[in-house]
Design a protein around this motif. Structure first.
Motif, PDB file in Angstrom:
ATOM      1  N   LYS A  78       0.811  -1.231   0.000  1.00 19.47           N
ATOM      2  CA  LYS A  78       0.000   0.000   0.000  1.00 19.47           C
ATOM      3  C   LYS A  78       0.838   1.272   0.000  1.00 19.47           C
ATOM      4  O   LYS A  78       0.588   2.167  -0.787  1.00 19.47           O
ATOM      5  CB  LYS A  78      -0.913   0.063   1.235  1.00 19.47           C
TER       6      LYS A  78
ATOM      7  N   ARG B 142       0.386   4.735  14.174  1.00 16.66           N
ATOM      8  CA  ARG B 142       1.712   4.422  14.716  1.00 16.66           C
ATOM      9  C   ARG B 142       2.222   5.555  15.611  1.00 16.66           C
ATOM     10  O   ARG B 142       2.815   5.309  16.667  1.00 16.66           O
ATOM     11  CB  ARG B 142       2.706   4.193  13.575  1.00 16.66           C
TER      12      ARG B 142
ATOM     13  N   ALA C  73       0.344  -0.135  17.463  1.00 15.87           N
ATOM     14  CA  ALA C  73      -0.654   0.530  16.611  1.00 15.87           C
ATOM     15  C   ALA C  73      -1.809  -0.417  16.320  1.00 15.87           C
ATOM     16  O   ALA C  73      -2.981  -0.039  16.420  1.00 15.87           O
ATOM     17  CB  ALA C  73      -0.008   0.999  15.305  1.00 15.87           C
TER      18      ALA C  73
ATOM     19  N   ARG D  13      -6.668   1.063   6.383  1.00 13.44           N
ATOM     20  CA  ARG D  13      -7.467  -0.160   6.484  1.00 13.44           C
ATOM     21  C   ARG D  13      -8.950   0.144   6.296  1.00 13.44           C
ATOM     22  O   ARG D  13      -9.725  -0.745   5.980  1.00 13.44           O
ATOM     23  CB  ARG D  13      -7.297  -0.801   7.873  1.00 13.44           C
ATOM     24  N   ASP D  14      -9.338   1.399   6.546  1.00 13.27           N
ATOM     25  CA  ASP D  14     -10.765   1.754   6.588  1.00 13.27           C
ATOM     26  C   ASP D  14     -11.060   3.000   5.769  1.00 13.27           C
ATOM     27  O   ASP D  14     -12.028   3.698   6.034  1.00 13.27           O
ATOM     28  CB  ASP D  14     -11.178   2.006   8.045  1.00 13.27           C
TER      29      ASP D  14
ATOM     30  N   ARG E 241      -0.960  -9.628  13.188  1.00 10.50           N
ATOM     31  CA  ARG E 241      -1.556  -8.322  12.847  1.00 10.50           C
ATOM     32  C   ARG E 241      -2.755  -8.486  11.912  1.00 10.50           C
ATOM     33  O   ARG E 241      -3.770  -7.808  12.060  1.00 10.50           O
ATOM     34  CB  ARG E 241      -0.502  -7.417  12.200  1.00 10.50           C
TER      35      ARG E 241
ATOM     36  N   ASP F 207      -6.310  -7.047  12.858  1.00 10.30           N
ATOM     37  CA  ASP F 207      -6.881  -6.001  12.011  1.00 10.30           C
ATOM     38  C   ASP F 207      -8.208  -6.437  11.368  1.00 10.30           C
ATOM     39  O   ASP F 207      -9.082  -5.616  11.127  1.00 10.30           O
ATOM     40  CB  ASP F 207      -5.896  -5.571  10.913  1.00 10.30           C
TER      41      ASP F 207
ATOM     42  N   ARG G  19     -11.196  -7.273  14.551  1.00 13.57           N
ATOM     43  CA  ARG G  19     -11.641  -6.330  15.575  1.00 13.57           C
ATOM     44  C   ARG G  19     -13.090  -5.920  15.303  1.00 13.57           C
ATOM     45  O   ARG G  19     -13.549  -5.935  14.159  1.00 13.57           O
ATOM     46  CB  ARG G  19     -10.707  -5.118  15.641  1.00 13.57           C
TER      47      ARG G  19
END
Ligand code: DC
Length: 204
Positions: free
Chosen positions: A13, A36, A84, A115-116, A160, A164, A167
């Motif tokens: 990314k 972070r 993070a 991510r969102d 992770r 991620d 959640r």
């Protein structure tokens, strides 16, 4: 115009989003760096992460100052990444950072990665891309980049990915209408060119 680029850790990314922003002459927003930077502040100073989110300053799009201290270098460590990912499940922190991210992108043209972005931050983005790559390839890239042991990177990445995507608040998944691009076996240039082409189509 906003281009949203989401995907799991190691899908490419940052490299792709930064290069696409440069090619298009758009500003670049690295939302992972914001999580972070808050993580580094939380580790150093304690207290609720959301309070640090209010404090956070993003300078020149790529320098991060929190609690009056520049943390730009520190945010790239494994410790910062793990913290993070852990604090990213805090809904108050997510609300605070999403608000900051929307304010930043209110004007101008942006490539934003995280991510969102396509699901929460900018659901109306003109173009949404969900970048993926095989778990093995993502780990191999990270290991080469960090000069780290492949097995350790793969274990960290699996943890992770789980955190991620499982959640409760804003778990990682492709946004509605997102174009899924698998970067396995493809060069950065090929992927960036595809995004630039899709951005051209989206503008029409
Ligand atoms: O992209 P990155 O590795 O720099 O992100 C670090 C962590 O921050 C990642 O594990 C999950 C979290 N994150 C998030 O929850 N939402 C975002 N938009 C960006 C990152």
């Amino acid at each position: 115009m906003v281009i949203a680029i989401d995907g799991p850790a190691g899908a490419g990314k940052s490299t792709v989003a930064r290069a696409a922003a440069e090619r298009l002459g758009f500003a670049y927003l690295d939302t992972g760096a914001m999580y972070r930077a808050v993580a580094v502040a939380t580790l150093a100073g304690g207290g609720p992460p959301a309070a640090w989110a209010q404090e956070l300053k993003v300078l020149e799009g790529s320098r991060y100052v929190v609690d009056g201290r520049e943390v730009t270098g520190e945010i790239r460590t494994t410790v910062a990444a793990e913290e993070a990912s852990r604090i990213a499940s805090d809904p108050a922190l997510r609300r605070a950072l999403v608000e900051r991210q929307r304010a930043l992108m209110a004007d101008g043209d942006w490539v934003a990665e995280g991510r969102d972005i396509g699901t929460v931050v900018a659901p109306d983005a003109a173009l949404k891309v969900f970048l993926t790559a095989s778990a093995a390839e993502r780990a191999a890239r990270r290991a080469a980049e960090l000069g780290a042991d492949l097995r350790v990177v793969l274990a960290d990445q699996t943890l992770r990915d789980e955190q991620d995507s499982r959640r409760e608040h804003s778990p990682l998944h492709a946004a509605e209408g997102a174009v899924e691009l698998d970067t396995s076996g493809r060069t950065v240039d090929e992927v960036v060119s595809e995004i630039v082409r899709l951005a051209g189509d989206a503008e029409r």
